[in-house]
Structures are given as C-alpha cells and as structure tokens.
Design a protein around this motif. Structure first.
Motif, mmCIF file in Angstrom:
data_model
loop_
_atom_site.group_PDB
_atom_site.id
_atom_site.type_symbol
_atom_site.label_atom_id
_atom_site.label_comp_id
_atom_site.label_asym_id
_atom_site.label_seq_id
_atom_site.Cartn_x
_atom_site.Cartn_y
_atom_site.Cartn_z
ATOM 1 N N PRO A 13 -33.232 41.806 -30.481
ATOM 2 C CA PRO A 13 -33.667 43.154 -30.292
ATOM 3 C C PRO A 13 -33.423 43.616 -28.850
ATOM 4 O O PRO A 13 -32.876 44.794 -28.604
ATOM 5 N N ASP A 67 -39.270 49.054 -27.991
ATOM 6 C CA ASP A 67 -38.473 48.529 -29.088
ATOM 7 C C ASP A 67 -37.127 49.133 -29.300
ATOM 8 O O ASP A 67 -36.938 50.449 -28.896
ATOM 9 N N SER A 68 -36.175 48.215 -29.625
ATOM 10 C CA SER A 68 -34.795 48.769 -29.205
ATOM 11 C C SER A 68 -34.577 49.846 -30.373
ATOM 12 O O SER A 68 -33.446 50.688 -30.266
ATOM 13 N N HIS A 69 -35.183 50.071 -31.558
ATOM 14 C CA HIS A 69 -34.862 51.072 -32.424
ATOM 15 C C HIS A 69 -35.218 52.514 -32.174
ATOM 16 O O HIS A 69 -34.837 53.396 -32.573
ATOM 17 N N ASP A 97 -30.933 56.617 -38.892
ATOM 18 C CA ASP A 97 -32.366 56.202 -39.163
ATOM 19 C C ASP A 97 -32.841 55.041 -40.134
ATOM 20 O O ASP A 97 -33.665 54.074 -40.021
ATOM 21 N N LEU A 100 -31.499 51.822 -39.086
ATOM 22 C CA LEU A 100 -32.393 51.195 -37.941
ATOM 23 C C LEU A 100 -33.562 50.602 -38.710
ATOM 24 O O LEU A 100 -34.025 49.677 -38.086
ATOM 25 N N ASN A 101 -33.944 51.271 -39.616
ATOM 26 C CA ASN A 101 -35.209 50.726 -40.410
ATOM 27 C C ASN A 101 -34.680 49.588 -41.007
ATOM 28 O O ASN A 101 -35.577 48.732 -41.724
ATOM 29 N N ASP A 103 -32.654 47.278 -40.197
ATOM 30 C CA ASP A 103 -32.835 46.262 -39.087
ATOM 31 C C ASP A 103 -34.197 45.640 -38.857
ATOM 32 O O ASP A 103 -34.557 44.495 -39.062
ATOM 33 N N CYS A 104 -35.205 46.810 -38.483
ATOM 34 C CA CYS A 104 -36.552 46.308 -38.079
ATOM 35 C C CYS A 104 -37.314 45.982 -39.170
ATOM 36 O O CYS A 104 -38.203 45.192 -39.042
ATOM 37 N N ALA A 159 -27.352 52.326 -34.640
ATOM 38 C CA ALA A 159 -27.576 51.297 -35.561
ATOM 39 C C ALA A 159 -26.602 50.047 -35.593
ATOM 40 O O ALA A 159 -27.158 49.022 -35.911
ATOM 41 N N CYS A 162 -28.104 47.702 -32.886
ATOM 42 C CA CYS A 162 -29.131 46.814 -33.278
ATOM 43 C C CYS A 162 -28.777 45.900 -34.470
ATOM 44 O O CYS A 162 -28.951 44.572 -34.269
#
Length: 221
Positions: A13, A67-69, A97, A100-101, A103-104, A159, A162
């Motif tokens: 991250p 938070d990297s996102h 988005d 990104l979600n 990934d996290c 995105a 990350c």
C-alpha cells in the motif's frame, strides 16, 4: 508547501501511494517509517500526525491523509495536469473507485492473509484455502484486464498504481502469475508507464519478498 509521504518501502500500500505520486508528477519528501526494525510509527510525534499510526500517510501543508486508496485520488485531483489518473466523469470515476476498492477489499487482504502471519506471527506455512482465495482474486483481475491495457481501460489510473504494488509484492514472494497472462503483461506495462517504477516499487517489493521467504518453510509458495 512541502508534500511529505511517510513511507515503508516493503509495504505494498505504501508503494501504491508513492507510485501514484510518481504518476502525477508531484514532488514528495519521503520520510521512512521502518515497520520491521523500529517502533517509530507508535511514537508520539507520528501518532499526532496519524492516530491510526499506519503507512502510507501523506501531509500536504496542514492537511493530513492516510490510506493509499485515497492518497492517489487526492494527489491526482490536487496536482494532476488533467483528469486521466482519476477521472471527473462519474461513470469513469466509478470504475476506478471500484478497482481501488477491489484492491483494498479483496486482493490486498488476501495477500496480507498469507504474508502477515509469516512476517509477524511466526507462521511458516501457507494454508491451501488462502492460496485458493488469492488465485481467485488474481483470476478476477485477469478478467478485468481482458482487452484493456490498464485496469480501467486504455489509460493508466491511480487504481493501476495500487493494484500493481500489491501484485508485485506477491510475485516477489514467489507466486506464479504465469496462468494470468493479462496480469503478467499488465505488470510489465505498468513498469514501463509509471515514472521511476524500479526505485519506487520494484526495490521495495523485492525487500518484501525476501522478508517473507526468509521465514517460510522451504517450498511453501
């Protein structure tokens, strides 16, 4: 104003945030927080900056975010020359988005599920169910990339920054991504497209991989 990134190179991250900064082209002052060999992240000066004491953390003047996102989108909107890295169009933005979600919420937690117990809890084995879960996530990513140069389409976005930081981490541990041709080709494409990729990501990924492999029983990955 000085933009400072509190950074731990082995952290996926953290590298994702740094890659976003490189893609945006914003100069950042890097402050290393060594999670392996020090407790600097638990000391009062850092907790005052980030009570959650996590990396990456970004300060931009008197503004702090972690938070990297969210760091990547913030840097893109604040310092980006255009909206390519984080679109303004609602539909295009929603795709970024979502990734990104992914990934996290999916990919990185499945990597962490494998590596965190090895690094910090004394585990020397990787459980089969965790391997299956990670391969499933890589399979999803391979499908997302089908017909695309980058995860959200034809343009690099935050995105990609990350997600490639996450994938390169598990590759450095020894994970085989040969079955995922789209993922493999995309990693190579990101390495050519993101400025300073080798220093900003690959070196830290290799540090992470070595740290995990040192503690694993032989042949576990």
């Amino acid at each position: 104003m000085v933009v400072t990134l509190y950074h731990f190179p082995p952290s996926g991250p953290s590298r994702g945030a740094l890659l976003a900064a490189r893609a945006v082209g914003v100069e950042v002052d890097i402050n290393i927080i060594d999670l392996f060999n020090s407790k600097k992240h638990l000391e009062e000066p850092f907790i005052k900056i980030n009570p959650q004491h996590t990396v990456p953390t970004l300060t931009d003047g008197d503004f702090t975010i972690w938070d990297s996102h969210v760091i990547g989108p913030y840097l893109s909107k604040t310092y980006g020359k255009n909206d390519d890295l984080y679109p303004n169009d609602p539909k295009e933005k929603a795709v970024v988005d979502r990734l990104l979600n992914f990934d996290c919420g999916t990919l990185y937690p499945r990597i962490r599920q494998i590596c965190f117990p090895v690094l910090f809890l004394g585990e020397i084995e990787v459980y089969d169910e965790h391997k299956v879960a990670l391969d499933e996530a890589l399979g999803f990513l391979d499908v997302f990339l089908d017909g695309n140069n980058f995860v959200a389409g034809e343009k690099l976005t935050v995105a990609d920054c990350c997600l490639v930081a996450s994938v390169s981490s598990i590759v450095a541990v020894g994970w085989d991504i040969e079955p995922y041709a789209n993922v493999k080709n995309w990693v190579a494409r990101c390495a050519l497209s993101i400025p300073d990729y080798a220093n900003s990501n690959q070196e830290g990924a290799e540090q992470y991989g070595k740290a995990v492999k040192r503690k694993l029983a032989a042949g576990q990955i």
